[in-house]
Design a protein around this motif. Structure first.
Motif, PDB file in Angstrom:
ATOM      1  N   GLU A 218      68.626 -64.176  29.049  1.00  0.00           N
ATOM      2  CA  GLU A 218      69.009 -65.353  28.273  1.00  0.00           C
ATOM      3  C   GLU A 218      70.134 -65.065  27.286  1.00  0.00           C
ATOM      4  O   GLU A 218      70.767 -65.989  26.774  1.00  0.00           O
ATOM      5  CB  GLU A 218      67.787 -65.899  27.538  1.00  0.00           C
ATOM      6  CG  GLU A 218      67.124 -64.906  26.617  1.00  0.00           C
ATOM      7  CD  GLU A 218      65.750 -65.364  26.160  1.00  0.00           C
ATOM      8  OE1 GLU A 218      65.142 -64.638  25.359  1.00  0.00           O
ATOM      9  OE2 GLU A 218      65.274 -66.418  26.604  1.00  0.00           O
ATOM     10  N   ASP A 219      70.409 -63.778  27.015  1.00  0.00           N
ATOM     11  CA  ASP A 219      71.539 -63.399  26.163  1.00  0.00           C
ATOM     12  C   ASP A 219      72.783 -63.071  26.981  1.00  0.00           C
ATOM     13  O   ASP A 219      73.771 -62.595  26.433  1.00  0.00           O
ATOM     14  CB  ASP A 219      71.159 -62.183  25.308  1.00  0.00           C
ATOM     15  CG  ASP A 219      70.027 -62.483  24.346  1.00  0.00           C
ATOM     16  OD1 ASP A 219      70.008 -63.591  23.777  1.00  0.00           O
ATOM     17  OD2 ASP A 219      69.143 -61.625  24.183  1.00  0.00           O
ATOM     18  N   HIS A 220      72.712 -63.296  28.272  1.00  0.00           N
ATOM     19  CA  HIS A 220      73.789 -63.021  29.213  1.00  0.00           C
ATOM     20  C   HIS A 220      74.071 -61.524  29.358  1.00  0.00           C
ATOM     21  O   HIS A 220      75.167 -61.136  29.777  1.00  0.00           O
ATOM     22  CB  HIS A 220      75.070 -63.784  28.856  1.00  0.00           C
ATOM     23  CG  HIS A 220      74.896 -65.270  28.880  1.00  0.00           C
ATOM     24  ND1 HIS A 220      75.829 -66.138  28.360  1.00  0.00           N
ATOM     25  CD2 HIS A 220      73.885 -66.055  29.360  1.00  0.00           C
ATOM     26  CE1 HIS A 220      75.398 -67.387  28.509  1.00  0.00           C
ATOM     27  NE2 HIS A 220      74.226 -67.353  29.121  1.00  0.00           N
ATOM     28  N   SER A 221      73.089 -60.704  29.008  1.00  0.00           N
ATOM     29  CA  SER A 221      73.174 -59.288  29.366  1.00  0.00           C
ATOM     30  C   SER A 221      72.891 -59.153  30.851  1.00  0.00           C
ATOM     31  O   SER A 221      72.089 -59.900  31.414  1.00  0.00           O
ATOM     32  CB  SER A 221      72.163 -58.460  28.573  1.00  0.00           C
ATOM     33  OG  SER A 221      72.492 -58.440  27.201  1.00  0.00           O
TER      34      SER A 221
END
Length: 340
Positions: A218-221
């Motif tokens: 969800e943090d685009h990691s």
């Protein structure tokens, strides 16, 4: 997972293995295949005897068979979509059925719009009710209707495509097995931006060596199974190099090692789940851990209910049940979460 506010006029609601994005300024609703991340923790355990939910009737092309199943995904109804590699097709198996149906390809290997050639992964774009397919030998990403589609639409070409992921704003991520990189694409563009690797094959923290599958949180990691380096790498959005979050100690079967990692999944706490292919097991690595924990399999290659044989695809449903496609057993196994 609760509703998470993005903007005053925009919010997302996650369920099953997809996310719904509502925008109150527009009439459209975008749904992408973005894993919900069921509520899992270090005390979560699974029944160690799996249940066959697709295939398991020997290698073959009949509707109750698979031939080298690879990537898979699960929808909200526990319907399983499977990249049936050697049969050049995507199979749909609804919950509880004894045979599947072909929903893409299945007309022999080829590059016509109604054909696939050794597909390796499939994800769901619910907003358009489509499947997005990694058609590896044809070096293309194909979009195919989930409902009685007669042909696919090429949306990205000239890419050594393996793993696929969609994020919560509709970007598609592709693990390029041939170029040792992960690229992020807007829908409709064909160039993309490198977000992991891209510095040739190697063991450096800014390199990958034949990446297989990719997961976006969800943090685009970005989490990448880096097969030949026997590790899983995490690349924070915008980073120039990654960090090792599982394996990285060479090929082996100790708890500090992986051997040919394939499917990868990450929960909200940052725990990494890996299909450890040549070790015939699924392992989880807690955030910051120096070794993993075997959660299913690990009893050597075999076809018993507590064994795996070259696990490839890995997914979870909203209840936390595990789904594993087995390259060499030609089946998909479901491992039910233990009820407390």
């Amino acid at each position: 997972m609760p509703i998470k506010t993005l903007l005053s006029s925009r919010f997302i609601f996650a369920f099953n293995d997809e996310i719904t994005i509502f925008d109150t300024n527009v009439t459209s609703i975008l749904l992408t295949s973005f894993a919900e991340n069921p509520t899992l923790n270090e005390n979560t355990k699974w029944v160690l005897d799996g249940v066959t939910v697709a295939g398991g009737n020997g290698v073959g092309i009949r509707m109750n068979q698979l031939s080298v199943p690879l990537g898979l995904c699960i929808d909200g109804n526990q319907t399983v979509y499977i990249a049936d590699y050697s049969n050049h097709r995507i199979m749909e198996w609804k919950y509880g059925v004894t045979a599947g149906r072909v929903v893409a390809g299945g007309k022999g290997g080829g590059n016509r719009t109604d054909q696939l050639s050794y597909p390796v992964h499939v994800i769901i774009d619910r907003g358009r009710n489509n499947l997005i397919i990694s058609d590896y030998i044809n070096k293309r990403i194909v979009r195919w209707s989930r409902e009685n589609g007669t042909g696919g639409e090429v949306i990205i070409s000239n890419v050594g495509c393996w793993g696929l992921a969609l994020d919560d704003v509709g970007f598609i991520y592709i693990a390029d097995y041939d170029k040792h990189e992960v690229r992020r694409y807007r829908m409709g563009e064909n160039q993309g931006t490198i977000v992991a690797g891209g510095n040739g094959a190697g063991t450096g923290l800014n390199q990958l060596n034949h990446p297989r599958y990719v997961f976006v949180d969800e943090d685009h990691s970005i989490y990448v199974s880096d097969e030949i380096n026997h590790r899983v790498m995490k690349w924070i959005e915008g980073a120039k190099q990654g960090i090792i979050v599982a394996g990285g100690e060479g090929s082996g079967n100790s708890l500090t090692q992986l051997s040919n990692p394939y499917g990868v999944f990450v929960d909200h706490s940052g725990t990494v789940y890996v299909a450890d292919g040549s070790n015939h097991r699924i392992v989880r690595w807690y955030r910051g851990a120096t070794q993993g924990e075997v959660i299913v399999g690990g009893h050597g290659p075999g076809n018993q209910s507590n064994q795996l044989n070259t696990p490839f695809g890995l997914s979870f449903d909203r209840e936390g049940n595990i789904y594993v496609s087995e390259h060499s057993n030609h089946r998909v196994q479901k491992f039910n979460i233990q009820k407390r």
